[in-house]
Every structure is written in structure tokens, then in C-alpha cells.
Write a protein that holds these residues in place. Structure first.
Motif, short mmCIF file in Angstrom:
data_model
loop_
_atom_site.label_atom_id
_atom_site.label_comp_id
_atom_site.label_asym_id
_atom_site.label_seq_id
_atom_site.Cartn_x
_atom_site.Cartn_y
_atom_site.Cartn_z
N ARG A 234 56.53 98.49 70.01
CA ARG A 234 58.10 98.83 69.64
C ARG A 234 57.93 99.33 68.17
O ARG A 234 58.80 100.31 67.84
CB ARG A 234 58.85 97.65 69.95
N PHE A 235 57.48 98.59 67.12
CA PHE A 235 57.40 98.99 65.68
C PHE A 235 56.67 100.31 65.67
O PHE A 235 57.24 100.82 64.59
CB PHE A 235 56.71 97.74 65.07
N GLU A 236 55.54 100.33 66.26
CA GLU A 236 54.81 101.41 65.86
C GLU A 236 55.50 103.04 66.45
O GLU A 236 55.62 103.98 65.77
CB GLU A 236 53.63 101.51 66.50
N ARG A 237 56.39 102.64 67.59
CA ARG A 237 57.09 103.63 68.13
C ARG A 237 58.05 104.09 66.92
O ARG A 237 58.52 105.29 66.74
CB ARG A 237 57.90 103.41 69.31
N ARG A 238 58.70 103.03 66.11
CA ARG A 238 59.71 103.57 64.99
C ARG A 238 58.89 103.85 63.74
O ARG A 238 59.79 104.18 62.81
CB ARG A 238 60.45 102.26 64.86
N GLY A 239 57.64 103.94 63.63
CA GLY A 239 56.85 104.23 62.38
C GLY A 239 56.97 102.93 61.61
O GLY A 239 57.02 103.32 60.53
N GLN A 240 57.12 101.85 62.05
CA GLN A 240 57.09 100.73 61.17
C GLN A 240 55.66 99.97 61.31
O GLN A 240 55.15 100.05 62.38
CB GLN A 240 58.49 99.70 61.63
N LEU A 241 55.70 99.13 60.20
CA LEU A 241 54.38 98.22 60.12
C LEU A 241 55.44 96.82 60.68
O LEU A 241 56.22 96.44 60.29
CB LEU A 241 54.09 97.95 58.76
N LEU A 242 54.40 96.13 61.25
CA LEU A 242 54.74 94.61 61.77
C LEU A 242 54.81 93.86 60.53
O LEU A 242 54.17 94.03 59.58
CB LEU A 242 53.68 94.00 62.61
N PRO A 243 55.65 92.78 60.58
CA PRO A 243 55.91 91.95 59.37
C PRO A 243 54.67 91.44 58.85
O PRO A 243 54.34 91.38 57.60
CB PRO A 243 56.65 90.91 59.86
N GLY A 244 53.63 90.94 59.58
CA GLY A 244 52.47 90.36 59.08
C GLY A 244 51.76 91.47 58.41
O GLY A 244 51.00 91.44 57.60
N ASP A 245 51.67 92.80 58.98
CA ASP A 245 50.86 93.90 58.49
C ASP A 245 51.56 94.20 57.20
O ASP A 245 50.81 94.55 56.03
CB ASP A 245 50.84 94.99 59.35
N ARG A 246 53.04 94.12 56.90
CA ARG A 246 53.82 94.41 55.60
C ARG A 246 53.12 93.42 54.73
O ARG A 246 52.87 93.74 53.45
CB ARG A 246 55.23 94.22 55.75
N LEU A 247 53.25 92.12 54.90
CA LEU A 247 52.66 91.28 54.01
C LEU A 247 51.08 91.58 53.75
O LEU A 247 50.73 91.45 52.31
CB LEU A 247 52.52 89.71 54.57
N GLY A 248 50.29 91.78 54.46
CA GLY A 248 48.82 92.22 54.12
C GLY A 248 48.84 93.41 53.35
O GLY A 248 47.84 93.35 52.47
N ARG A 249 49.63 94.46 53.39
CA ARG A 249 49.84 95.71 52.34
C ARG A 249 50.27 95.17 51.00
O ARG A 249 49.84 95.68 50.03
CB ARG A 249 50.57 96.71 52.98
#
Length: 539
Positions: free
Chosen positions: A46-61
């Protein structure tokens, strides 16, 4: 400095049983943490369809590559309101921890919008506010990655609404203290949540995804009849160009996190902190052996010097007053080159032990040494001799010294933490800077068997006063209920689920965790803030 020796025998049956029991508890901890990550991961498509990163991936970035991240309160909300432990998803809907961003140590909060769209959870509120207080006490920049559906109105609780307001109070206090507050708005931040970016010093919003408004289109229409789109009410571009609510407009999640990293670097937060290079030796004993010496049964004795020998530099420990009040162990050591005083227990606190601890606490304050409390006690000793020896007044002196100590206090629950022993040894109710638990730790007003025996005696005496026959079956039934009540609430997982510590940790990670939080406290004491009269006001 004297070096501790170890009497642990890895080949012994006791060691093997302890190791197996602790390994199982650590595995349970990791499984609960994995369940939360898997729940969030289920939203990836669902996140990838919206062009978003998952919260855990945001933290990693956001975090510096390869730098440590100390996650806090991973079990928040676990089994709250008697939820099924096999289904309960811990974490409170937030990822919280201390990590490095552009070379700066910061407090980071991530709304886990992969779980229930980031809806506010009761323990999530407490977890968020605990993170804010740590940031204020330890002078850490506060970074919030925002995306939340807000409060779940179907599960509305007035106390959640009232206590939730404290989050805004702490944001204002952080800013006024001179600590940067940064909000990165990845998605929805509505109603009360709009004040998260509203009370931040710097706001980054993601184009076409971020929303911040006090009333969304449905509520606006219901309240005033006005019809407006989400973008008109609170879109990122509107806030960056019209309202002035956003300083930075990002093209996507990754771009927003790049901007945040550049912003923190630009603040030059570490300019007053020259690097400290302190060589130090490792402990002489492997941390793995902590699983073999930690006790799943608090009724068995444990020499806490065995624990200290596996935590401190070179296993060197200068014990203070070793022959006076010997059940209370106090002394000087270092962890990763940082000097500190240690207080722990090899039994109940008695008058001599309480006096020794009081003396040691005051001496450490005089020398500006942090205090580490390793809890392993069944409480203050009881009995005629101890009462006549002044246990109350000597215990009170220890509590007074601990409560008013002028140095950082860090607490680790390593075994039993019963009765006033929890208080005297800097329990959560006395606001230590950090508080962690081993998975075998037990905390209660007293042991379950002791509580049951006490109530059985009272119940039998009551029957006798009423000239009734003693009903042994009723007493045994009551005993079983008391034991069950105490055991259900005493374990480390239940306590951590209620935010009564800052997290359950693998005993083998204790030295690393302590090194991290000691460094946080040391930096805080060296850092000079530049407070303003009020929080930074937005134009």
C-alpha cells in the motif's frame, strides 16, 4: 584497581538451566518485537503504491549508516487491558529511540503508519511524552517523523484526550529550553496532531502527501457547512507558500529525510563538544555468560559481582566499604572509559547497607560521578532487630540521598525488585534518567508467595475472631488468586508494556546500552543550551 574474579562454572547444570531459561525469555522478547515489525511490513504494498517509504525505512534513511540506534520502549502497550498475549502488538504505534543523524545524537520518534494508519494508542501517548522528557533532560534534538490518522474515535477515552495535551506542553518546553524540534510530515497530521508541526521549530512537508489541518473536509462540512479539499485546507504546497507553516517542501519521503539530515548538520549542534578519546579495556569475561548466571528464580542467591565483572572495563571494581553492610554492594568502576559509581544488592537492604549506600551516593555527587543501580533485592529487611536498629530512618536517608542526587542515575532491573527496595534503588517512581529491565526481572510490592501467605494469615485470623471454623479450602483458593494476580503483573514484559521502564534488554547487551546512555548523560552535562523566553514562534 582490584580486578573481579568469577566463580561461574559454565559446565554446571545450574549454569546450563539458567542459560536455557534466559535464552527463552530473550527469544520471546525478540519475537514480540518481530511481530510489531511484521505488522507494519504488511502495509508495504500500500505504501509503495502511494510512492511512500514504510516508517521503518524512513528511520533507516534518516540515521547515519552503521551508527548505533538505541530503541526504547519496544513493548509499550503489550497486553494492555488483558489483551491476548499471542495476538497483542506491542510498541504503542511508535518507533522511538536515540540515534545519530549527521553526526548528532538525537531523540527520534517515528509514527508507525503501517499499523492502524498510525492511529494514536494510549501507551503511544505515554511513550511519546517519555521521549520528549528524555530529550529535554538530556538536551537532545527532537525529530518527529509524522503520519498519523489521529485518535480512534470509536475507542475514545477522555483521559487520552486530556493527557495527550501534555505532548504539546513538552514541545513548547523543548523549544524554549533551546533544543531544536523538527517535524517531518510524511502524511496526515490532523486536528490536535496539527499542533505537532505547529509547535516545531522546523517543518519539512512532502508534496502531495503531507496534510496538516485542524479540521478535515468531513468535520469542516459538519461544523460550518464549508466545502474544501484536503489540499486547500492543509496541503504541503499551501503551507509552504501561503500559511508559512512549512519551511521546506520535499518531493517525496527520501527527499524530506535528506533535507532533515542537512538541516541538523547546518545547526552545528556539536560545536561545544570536542571529541573525547578514551582508550579502555574490555571486561575479562564474555557477555554471553550473563545468561548463565542471571537467575529466572529470584529466590536463589546471585552474587552481583559476577554481573559487574561482565559489564565494567577490565572487570576492575574498587569496592567501597566491602565489610560493612555486605548485602549492599557499592563501588567505583568504568564503562567504556566513563567513570561511575555502582550500587547493587546481594540480599535485602539492612540498616548498615542503607547507611553505606547513603554515604556512597553523597560521595559520588561530590565527585560528579554518575550512579548505576543494578536492582536485585527483596526489599528492606524486616524484623524486630532491624526495626529497633532504625531501618525506617536509615532507609529514609538512602531514599533522600538518591532522590536529591545531583548526578545522572541509571537503573537496571537484573532480578527481584520488591517493596521499598524498588524505591531505595532508584525505581521508575524516582525518575532515573534511564531505566531498563532484564527479561527475568520481577517487580512487585512483595513476592507472590509472601503476599499470599500474608493474606492467608489475615483471612484465618478474621475467621477465628468471628468464632468460625477456619475454611482451609477458601484460604487456598484465595492464595491461588493472589499468587496469580501478583505473578501476572510482576514480570518484565507486563511492566514494560505499561511504560514502567524504558525497555526490556538482552542481558548480553547491557554494557552497550549503558555505554550509550552514559554518553548521552555526559554530553548533556557538557552541552551549553541557549534558552529563549518562550518557544520559537512561527510567522
Amino acid at each position: 584497581m582490584p580486578t573481579l574474579e568469577s566463580r561461574a562454572v559454565p559446565q554446571s547444570e545450574t549454569y546450563r538451566q539458567n542459560h536455557a531459561a534466559l535464552s527463552d525469555l530473550v527469544a520471546r522478547l525478540r519475537a514480540l518485537e518481530a511481530r510489531t515489525r511484521e505488522k507494519s511490513e504488511a502495509s508495504r504494498e500500500r505504501f509503495e503504491r502511494r510512492g511512500q517509504l514504510l516508517p521503518g525505512d524512513r528511520l533507516g534513511r534518516l540515521l547515519d549508516a552503521g551508527a548505533p540506534f538505541l530503541e526504547l520502549s519496544t513493548l509499550a502497550g503489550f497486553c494492555l487491558d488483558h489483551a491476548d498475549p499471542e495476538r497483542s502488538v506491542a510498541g504503542g504505534g511508535l518507533i522511538v529511540g536515540i540515534g545519530w543523524v549527521s553526526g548528532v545524537r538525537a531523540m527520534i520518534v517515528v509514527d508507525d503508519a503501517g499499523i492502524d494508519a498510525g492511529a494514536v494508542q494510549p501507551m503511544g501517548i505515554e511513550k511519546f511524552q517519555r521521549a520528549q522528557r528524555i530529550a529535554l533532560d538530556q538536551k537532545l534534538p527532537f525529530i518527529h517523523l509524522v503520519e498519523s490518522a489521529g485518535a480512534n474515535l470509536l475507542a475514545y477515552r477522555v483521559e487520552t484526550f486530556i493527557h495527550g495535551g501534555s505532548a504539546f506542553y513538552w514541545l513548547a518546553r523543548l523549544s524554549a529550553a533551546g533544543i531544536p524540534v523538527i517535524s517531518v510530515v510524511h502524511g496526515s497530521s490532523t486536528a490536535g496532531g496539527a499542533y505537532m508541526p505547529g509547535l516545531s521549530d522546523y517543518v519539512v512537508m512532502v508534496r502531495d502527501r503531507a496534510r496538516a489541518f485542524l479540521a478535515g473536509p468531513p468535520l469542516l462540512k459538519a461544523a460550518t457547512g464549508e466545502v474544501a479539499t484536503e489540499e486547500e485546507l492543509g496541503g504541503a504546497e499551501m503551507h509552504a507558500t501561503l500559511s508559512g507553516q512549512a519551511e521546506y517542501l520535499a518531493e517525496d519521503d527520501a527527499d524530506a529525510l535528506r533535507i532533515t539530515r542537512e538541516l541538523l548538520a547546518a545547526l552545528d549542534w556539536n560545536r561545544d563538544l570536542p571529541p573525547v578519546d578514551r582508550p579502555y579495556p574490555a571486561p575479562r569475561f564474555d557477555a554471553e555468560s550473563l545468561l548463565g548466571i542471571a537467575l529466572p528464580d529470584h529466590r536463589k542467591p546471585l552474587d552481583m559481582r559476577e554481573v559487574i565483572a561482565r559489564l565494567v572495563d577490565g572487570s576492575d571494581f574498587l569496592e567501597f566499604k566491602p565489610d560493612y553492610g555486605p548485602a549492599t554492594v557499592t563501588g567505583h568502576a568504568a564503562i567504556c572509559g566513563m567513570r561511575l559509581g555502582i550500587i547493587t544488592n546481594n540480599g535485602p537492604l539492612d540498616p548498615a547497607g542503607a547507611n553505606k549506600a547513603t554515604h556512597f551516593i553523597q560521595a559520588c555527587c561530590q565527585s560528579d560521578l554518575p550512579l548505576l543501580y543494578l536492582q536485585n533485592t527483596t526489599g528492606f529487611i524486616v524484623g524486630k532487630a532491624s526495626e529497633q536498629g532504625g531501618m525506617i530512618k536509615h532507609g529514609a536517608k538512602m531514599i533522600q540521598a538518591m532522590s536529591n542526587a545531583t548526578v545522572p542515575r541509571i537503573t537496571v532491573h537484573c532480578g527481584a525488585s520488591f517493596g521499598a527496595g524498588n524505591y531505595g534503588m532508584s525505581g521508575r517512581g524516582f525518575f532515573p534518567d534511564f531505566c531498563f529491565s532484564w527479561p527475568n526481572a520481577k517487580t512487585a510490592v512483595m513476592g507472590a508467595e509472601q503476599a499470599a501467605d500474608t493474606m492467608a494469615t489475615v483471612m484465618a485470623a478474621g475467621m477465628q475472631r468471628k468464632a468460625q471454623a477456619v475454611d482451609h479450602a477458601a484460604i487456598e483458593s484465595m492464595r491461588a488468586k493472589v499468587i496469580d494476580t501478583f505473578e501476572r503483573q510482576a514480570d518484565a514484559f507486563t511492566l514494560s508494556g505499561r511504560l514502567l521502564d524504558d525497555g526490556v534488554i538482552d542481558p548480553r547487551d547491557t554494557r552497550k546500552v549503558l555505554a550509550c546512555v552514559l554518553a548521552v548523560c555526559e554530553e548533556a552535562r557538557r552541552r551549553q543550551l541557549h534558552p529563549v523566553q518562550f518557544a520559537v514562534a512561527r510567522p
